[in-house]
Structures are given as structure tokens and as C-alpha cells.
Scaffold this motif. Structure first.
Motif, PDB file in Angstrom:
ATOM      1  N   ILE A  83       0.837  -1.188   0.000  1.00 43.26           N
ATOM      2  CA  ILE A  83       0.000   0.000   0.000  1.00 43.26           C
ATOM      3  C   ILE A  83       0.874   1.239   0.000  1.00 43.26           C
ATOM      4  O   ILE A  83       1.876   1.311   0.719  1.00 43.26           O
ATOM      5  CB  ILE A  83      -0.963  -0.007   1.203  1.00 43.26           C
ATOM      6  N   THR A  84       0.514   2.206  -0.827  1.00 42.21           N
ATOM      7  CA  THR A  84       1.301   3.427  -0.942  1.00 42.21           C
ATOM      8  C   THR A  84       0.873   4.437   0.119  1.00 42.21           C
ATOM      9  O   THR A  84      -0.116   4.251   0.826  1.00 42.21           O
ATOM     10  CB  THR A  84       1.110   4.055  -2.335  1.00 42.21           C
ATOM     11  N   GLU A 109      -3.654   0.275  -3.120  1.00 42.46           N
ATOM     12  CA  GLU A 109      -3.237  -1.111  -2.865  1.00 42.46           C
ATOM     13  C   GLU A 109      -2.853  -1.826  -4.153  1.00 42.46           C
ATOM     14  O   GLU A 109      -3.452  -1.610  -5.210  1.00 42.46           O
ATOM     15  CB  GLU A 109      -4.376  -1.909  -2.236  1.00 42.46           C
ATOM     16  N   VAL A 110      -1.885  -2.729  -4.043  1.00 41.44           N
ATOM     17  CA  VAL A 110      -1.617  -3.704  -5.088  1.00 41.44           C
ATOM     18  C   VAL A 110      -1.240  -5.010  -4.388  1.00 41.44           C
ATOM     19  O   VAL A 110      -0.609  -5.018  -3.326  1.00 41.44           O
ATOM     20  CB  VAL A 110      -0.505  -3.243  -6.060  1.00 41.44           C
ATOM     21  N   PHE A 111      -1.665  -6.122  -4.974  1.00 43.51           N
ATOM     22  CA  PHE A 111      -1.413  -7.447  -4.407  1.00 43.51           C
ATOM     23  C   PHE A 111      -0.574  -8.259  -5.384  1.00 43.51           C
ATOM     24  O   PHE A 111      -0.720  -8.122  -6.608  1.00 43.51           O
ATOM     25  CB  PHE A 111      -2.734  -8.182  -4.155  1.00 43.51           C
ATOM     26  N   CYS A 112       0.308  -9.094  -4.856  1.00 44.42           N
ATOM     27  CA  CYS A 112       1.059  -9.993  -5.728  1.00 44.42           C
ATOM     28  C   CYS A 112       1.271 -11.337  -5.044  1.00 44.42           C
ATOM     29  O   CYS A 112       1.257 -11.440  -3.806  1.00 44.42           O
ATOM     30  CB  CYS A 112       2.384  -9.378  -6.167  1.00 44.42           C
ATOM     31  N   TYR A 113       1.414 -12.354  -5.863  1.00 49.33           N
ATOM     32  CA  TYR A 113       1.649 -13.718  -5.381  1.00 49.33           C
ATOM     33  C   TYR A 113       2.733 -14.319  -6.254  1.00 49.33           C
ATOM     34  O   TYR A 113       2.588 -14.403  -7.482  1.00 49.33           O
ATOM     35  CB  TYR A 113       0.374 -14.543  -5.470  1.00 49.33           C
ATOM     36  N   THR A 148       6.282 -23.014 -14.877  1.00 47.71           N
ATOM     37  CA  THR A 148       7.318 -21.981 -14.783  1.00 47.71           C
ATOM     38  C   THR A 148       7.164 -21.198 -13.480  1.00 47.71           C
ATOM     39  O   THR A 148       6.112 -21.219 -12.844  1.00 47.71           O
ATOM     40  CB  THR A 148       7.195 -20.985 -15.945  1.00 47.71           C
ATOM     41  N   PRO A 149       8.193 -20.476 -13.084  1.00 45.24           N
ATOM     42  CA  PRO A 149       7.985 -19.473 -12.033  1.00 45.24           C
ATOM     43  C   PRO A 149       6.937 -18.472 -12.510  1.00 45.24           C
ATOM     44  O   PRO A 149       6.927 -18.095 -13.693  1.00 45.24           O
ATOM     45  CB  PRO A 149       9.355 -18.805 -11.884  1.00 45.24           C
ATOM     46  N   PHE A 150       6.053 -18.040 -11.611  1.00 45.67           N
ATOM     47  CA  PHE A 150       5.055 -17.066 -12.047  1.00 45.67           C
ATOM     48  C   PHE A 150       4.747 -16.067 -10.938  1.00 45.67           C
ATOM     49  O   PHE A 150       4.927 -16.342  -9.754  1.00 45.67           O
ATOM     50  CB  PHE A 150       3.773 -17.745 -12.546  1.00 45.67           C
ATOM     51  N   LEU A 151       4.292 -14.910 -11.385  1.00 44.52           N
ATOM     52  CA  LEU A 151       3.905 -13.831 -10.481  1.00 44.52           C
ATOM     53  C   LEU A 151       2.513 -13.363 -10.880  1.00 44.52           C
ATOM     54  O   LEU A 151       2.289 -12.974 -12.032  1.00 44.52           O
ATOM     55  CB  LEU A 151       4.902 -12.665 -10.585  1.00 44.52           C
ATOM     56  N   LEU A 152       1.571 -13.426  -9.932  1.00 43.95           N
ATOM     57  CA  LEU A 152       0.228 -12.907 -10.148  1.00 43.95           C
ATOM     58  C   LEU A 152       0.141 -11.504  -9.561  1.00 43.95           C
ATOM     59  O   LEU A 152       0.598 -11.269  -8.442  1.00 43.95           O
ATOM     60  CB  LEU A 152      -0.818 -13.808  -9.491  1.00 43.95           C
ATOM     61  N   VAL A 153      -0.444 -10.580 -10.310  1.00 38.21           N
ATOM     62  CA  VAL A 153      -0.610  -9.202  -9.847  1.00 38.21           C
ATOM     63  C   VAL A 153      -2.100  -8.879  -9.883  1.00 38.21           C
ATOM     64  O   VAL A 153      -2.791  -9.194 -10.858  1.00 38.21           O
ATOM     65  CB  VAL A 153       0.172  -8.205 -10.723  1.00 38.21           C
ATOM     66  N   ALA A 154      -2.609  -8.270  -8.818  1.00 34.60           N
ATOM     67  CA  ALA A 154      -4.030  -7.931  -8.745  1.00 34.60           C
ATOM     68  C   ALA A 154      -4.203  -6.601  -8.032  1.00 34.60           C
ATOM     69  O   ALA A 154      -3.332  -6.162  -7.275  1.00 34.60           O
ATOM     70  CB  ALA A 154      -4.802  -9.029  -8.015  1.00 34.60           C
ATOM     71  N   GLU A 155      -5.337  -5.963  -8.286  1.00 30.73           N
ATOM     72  CA  GLU A 155      -5.673  -4.731  -7.567  1.00 30.73           C
ATOM     73  C   GLU A 155      -7.173  -4.694  -7.333  1.00 30.73           C
ATOM     74  O   GLU A 155      -7.934  -5.419  -7.982  1.00 30.73           O
ATOM     75  CB  GLU A 155      -5.188  -3.505  -8.329  1.00 30.73           C
TER      76      GLU A 155
END
Length: 501
Positions: free
Chosen positions: A258-259, A264-268, A302-309
Motif C-alpha cells: 500500500i502506498t 493497494e496492489v497485491f502480488c503472489y 514456470t515461475p510465475f507472479l500474479l498481480v491484482a488490484e
């Protein structure tokens, strides 16, 4: 709630050694001789696994859910499993406490929501000015008094089950000489008057985020916002989310950033097999909060990154204040560097709103490839197209204009379009493949694919796509199938991976 599925590998079943809560279903195996048929919520290793067992365990274990005891020898292969699954160590003396108090936070589902703005009611006693700003916020201006009084409340009560924990997050701004608090009542299921428990949270607690742990009974939460002082209060949103009590946001290991402006931004992050590429997937617009694309990305290996808001009704297209827009590429770079990869070992992807996130931050990352479904690029046009091309559909686009440009007019739409295309035009795309599945009659942004062709001037860039007949929300299955096929093709041809299908 479904039972939490637990796998334990060892020389003796923990059913004989520990007391298991009813919500846990423990599956014990002294050895694994064939592939496991499902994905477990928790995996405990109580002996050193063999190399074939490690292969089976890797495919059945979610990241952040592997625990090993002191009986496990950290061989090279075991260490690989431990790091790829983001494992943790646990001693036998702590196992009972973990099973009794922490394991309940590893449920498989994820959920969050924003309480609709139109279900927020201004208290009858308030005599000041009230201004509604679309579906984005409501402003209350006036003298609220020297003591706390109810200023607003939610007509939509929040269901909560016995043993469940919920995170509450209030987005707001206020004048400096005002103070706020939140009062919450837990009412028994089926009753209007049987109050089981009450809470009150100060402004400092609200800023940190409120956590409600219900140990009473199934019921509903009634929430009131209390205010004192004189000035202006802007209520933006109240979010409620299934809580994991510190074990991750939405998914075990999920992160929330959170800024200073409250964005907010979420990542996994899942390290996968720790071999290139890192595949980044931006969630699309969704009112049910959480990560999108988990199983799709996980199945690639593969390695992965999920981004959500979760701003506005279902997302604000990953744009915001500068601090916010600096944060997202920094997160991608952080996990790219953790894996020891370079930018040409990164793939950015997304559909609809997620496609914009991939394009926008692709300008910063300059990845090997971007795979886009139903691309949206001119977000100002998404709003202006609302009047003629899709009346009464996706009115959130006007809130996005107001949020990002402080107004919802033609000039704001042009400004928002330039915000993307100016950044896109400054980027050297010479080493990037851009792969697009688009709708030929798209009623949100019908010019996205054509403008990508028009604006790409870098030597060596590759752009190819496939058009499907229909409007933006039509033929999602066709778009998804082509999206998946192109991702698999990139993995096979450019990274020499064995991928099914």
C-alpha cells in the motif's frame, strides 16, 4: 467451509501423535509410489524423501504450504523442493500448536469484496452537505460535533461464520481536525436483535487495517462509521476479505502493498521449477477480489507472479499516483532478480484490464514477450465509447476518468489515452514479441490492435495476433484457448520447455 487437506509423509501417522481439529483432513503416507491425484493445502515432511517422491511432492504442493521437521536431511534434491515451494521448518514441539491454531488459515479458497457505495447510508442526524461522486466516493461536509456520532453505516451486512476471520480495509480521506472510528456489531444468524459481540476501532487501528476474529457463532456484521470534528470526510470504499491471520493475502503467501496515498496492489509469487521464464499475469477487472489465473499459470510449471488490484469497483487499470506506478515494476524486478533472470527471460500477460497492466509496465520491463487477450490500450476511449457503443455497460470507466484525471470529459479521455501512448512510444521494443488475441467488433477499445501496429517502430519487434468476431465480452473461451496455446508455444520454442498440449 471445506476441510483443509493435509498430507503428512513420515514413519508414523500424526493422527496417533497429535490432536487434529475437525476442519483438518489428514492423509498419511509412509511412502509415495505414484503421482498424487490432488493439490494439498498443507504438506508436512517428517522424514527425508527419495528423489522420485520429490517429483510427486512438487506437483502436489502449493508454494508456502510445505513444512519440514528436524528429521528431514537437507539433501540437494530436498533443498530444491524446499526452495521451490517456499518451505518452512517446524519442530515437533511446535506441531500441535500449529495444527490447533495456524493450520486453519490454509484454506484453499480466496475471496474479497467492496461494499457497494450505493449500500452506504448517511445517518439521518447528519445536517451537512452530502455529495456523491459517481460510484467512486461520497463526501460529507459539515460540523459533526465534539463527540463521536454515527455519520454513515452499511445497509449490506457482512456474513461471518464461527471461527472465521475477516480483514476490513476502509479507503477514506478527511480534514485534519476531524477524527473517525468504526463500530461493529455481530448479530446472531436469523436474528435482528441478538447482539453477540461488539467492537470499536480507533483511527490508528483503521489505518493499519481491522481484523475481526469471530469465535462466537455464525452471524452478520453491522458496521457504522463514527465521526467528530468539523470539515470534509470522503468515504471511498470499505473492503472485506477472508483473512489468513498473517499467513498471506487471498492465497497463502500472497502479499499486499500500500502506498502513502492508500493505493493497494497485491502480488503472489510461485518460484515453480526456478527455470526461465518468469511469467507475470495481471488480473482482469473483477468485483470479487483476489488473484486470477492461479491454476493456468501453475499448470505451465514456470515461475510465475500474479498481480491484482481492487480499487474502484473492480480495478483502476493499474494506473495511479507515481509511487504506485513505481511500485509495480519494482515488484516484478524483485522476483526476476531473486530467480537470477534477465528481462529477456520474462513474459508479461493479461486479459482485458490485465492486458493494459502488461502493456503499461511492459514499457518499464521490456520483456521477452507479452501475451494479451482482448487488449485495452486507450482507456479514455473505453469511457467515451460507453455513450454510443455500450450504453449502461461498464460505467466504471467514467469513475476511472474521474479518479485518474479529476474529471470525466473529452479532454480527460484524451489525456488518459496520451498517458499510455506517450509512454509506449518512448520504449524500445526491439527485442519483444507482442502476441494478441482481439475482438473485431470490440465495443470497449476497438482500435487497440491497429494502434499497436501503428505505434511500433522499433527494429526487431514482432507483433502478431488473431481476431475473433464479437464484442469485448463475447467468445471469452476462444480468446482464452488461443492465449494459452500461444503461451505454450513460446515456452516450447523460445525456452525449450516440454509443455503438454
Amino acid at each position: 467451509m471445506d476441510k483443509i487437506q493435509v498430507l503428512q509423509i513420515g514413519n508414523k501417522s500424526w493422527k496417533e501423535l497429535y490432536t487434529l481439529p475437525d476442519l483438518l483432513e489428514l492423509h498419511y503416507a509412509d511412502a509415495i509410489r505414484k503421482p498424487l491425484k490432488k493439490l494439498y493445502d498443507l504438506v508436512f515432511l517428517d522424514r527425508t524423501p527419495s528423489d522420485p517422491e520429490i517429483t510427486y511432492l512438487y506437483k502436489a504442493t502449493r508454494a508456502y504450504t510445505l513444512f519440514i521437521t528436524e528429521k528431514v536431511e537437507m539433501t540437494e534434491k530436498t533443498a530444491w523442493l524446499y526452495h521451490s515451494r517456499k518451505g518452512r521448518q517446524i519442530t515437533h514441539e511446535n506441531v500441535q500448536h500449529f495444527l490447533s491454531h495456524e493450520a486453519k488459515n490454509y484454506f484453499s479458497s480466496q475471496y474479497g469484496e467492496k461494499i457497494p457505495l450505493n449500500s452506504i447510508t448517511v445517518a439521518q442526524g447528519f445536517r451537512g452537505m452530502v455529495k456523491w461522486n459517481g460510484n467512486y466516493s461520497v463526501c460529507l461536509k459539515g460540523d459533526f460535533g465534539k463527540d463521536f456520532h454515527q455519520a454513515a453505516f452499511g445497509r449490506q451486512n457482512i456474513p461471518i461464520f464461527q471461527g472465521q476471520c475477516i480483514d476490513l480495509w476502509l479507503e477514506y480521506s478527511k480534514s485534519p481536525n476531524m477524527s473517525i472510528a468504526i463500530a461493529i456489531s455481530l448479530t446472531a444468524m436469523g436474528s435482528y436483535s441478538d447482539i453477540l459481540q461488539e467492537w470499536r476501532f480507533s483511527e490508528d487501528e483503521i489505518k493499519r487495517g481491522v481484523q475481526l476474529d469471530n469465535q462466537q457463532a455464525d452471524g452478520f456484521l453491522f458496521i457504522s462509521l463514527l465521526v467528530k470534528g468539523k470539515g470534509e470526510l470522503r468515504i471511498v470504499a470499505l473492503h472485506d476479505r477472508y483473512s489468513r491471520r498473517g499467513h498471506g493475502f487471498f492465497l497463502p503467501g500472497g502479499e499486499r502493498y500500500i502506498t502513502s496515498k492508500g493505493e493497494e496492489v497485491f502480488c503472489y509469487f510461485d518460484p515453480g521449477d526456478m527455470k526461465p521464464p518468469l511469467t507475470v499475469y495481471f488480473s482482469g477487472y473483477k468485483t470479487a477480489q483476489g488473484f486470477e489465473g492461479y491454476y493456468l499459470m501453475r499448470n505451465m510449471g514456470t515461475p510465475f507472479l500474479l498481480v491484482a488490484e481492487a480499487r474502484l469497483e473492480g480495478g483502476a487499470f493499474y494506473m495511479g499516483f507515481q509511487e504506485y506506478e513505481d511500485l509495480i515494476p519494482r515488484l516484478i524486478t524483485k522476483y526476476r532478480d531473486e530467480l537470477g533472470f534477465s528481462s529477456d527471460q520474462v513474459i508479461l500477460s493479461g486479459m482485458s484490464m490485465g492486458s493494459f497492466g502488461a502493456l503499461y509496465y511492459g514499457c518499464d520491463i521490456r520483456p521477452h514477450a507479452m501475451i494479451l487477450g482482448k487488449p485495452l490500450a486507450s482507456i479514455g476511449d473505453v469511457a467515451t465509447n460507453g455513450k454510443l457503443h455500450r450504453p449502461d455497460s461498464f460505467a466504471t470507466s467514467f469513475d476511472i476518468l474521474g479518479y485518474l484525471c479529476n474529471d470525466a470529459n473529452q479532454e480527460s479521455a484524451r489525456e488518459l489515452n496520451h498517458r499510455f501512448w506517450d509512454k509506449f512510444d518512448r520504449t524500445d521494443w526491439g527485442r519483444t514479441k507482442i502476441i494478441v488475441a482481439y475482438m473485431l467488433e470490440d465495443d470497449y477499445d476497438g482500435t487497440a490492435y491497429g494502434k499497436l501496429m501503428e505505434h511500433l517502430h522499433s527494429d526487431g519487434v514482432q507483433l502478431y495476433g488473431k481476431g475473433f468476431h464479437g464484442r469485448h465480452n463475447d467468445n471469452t473461451d476462444g480468446i482464452v484457448n488461443w492465449f494459452v496455446s500461444q503461451l505454450k508455444q513460446i515456452l516450447r520454442e523460445d525456452f525449450h520447455r516440454k509443455v503438454d498440449g
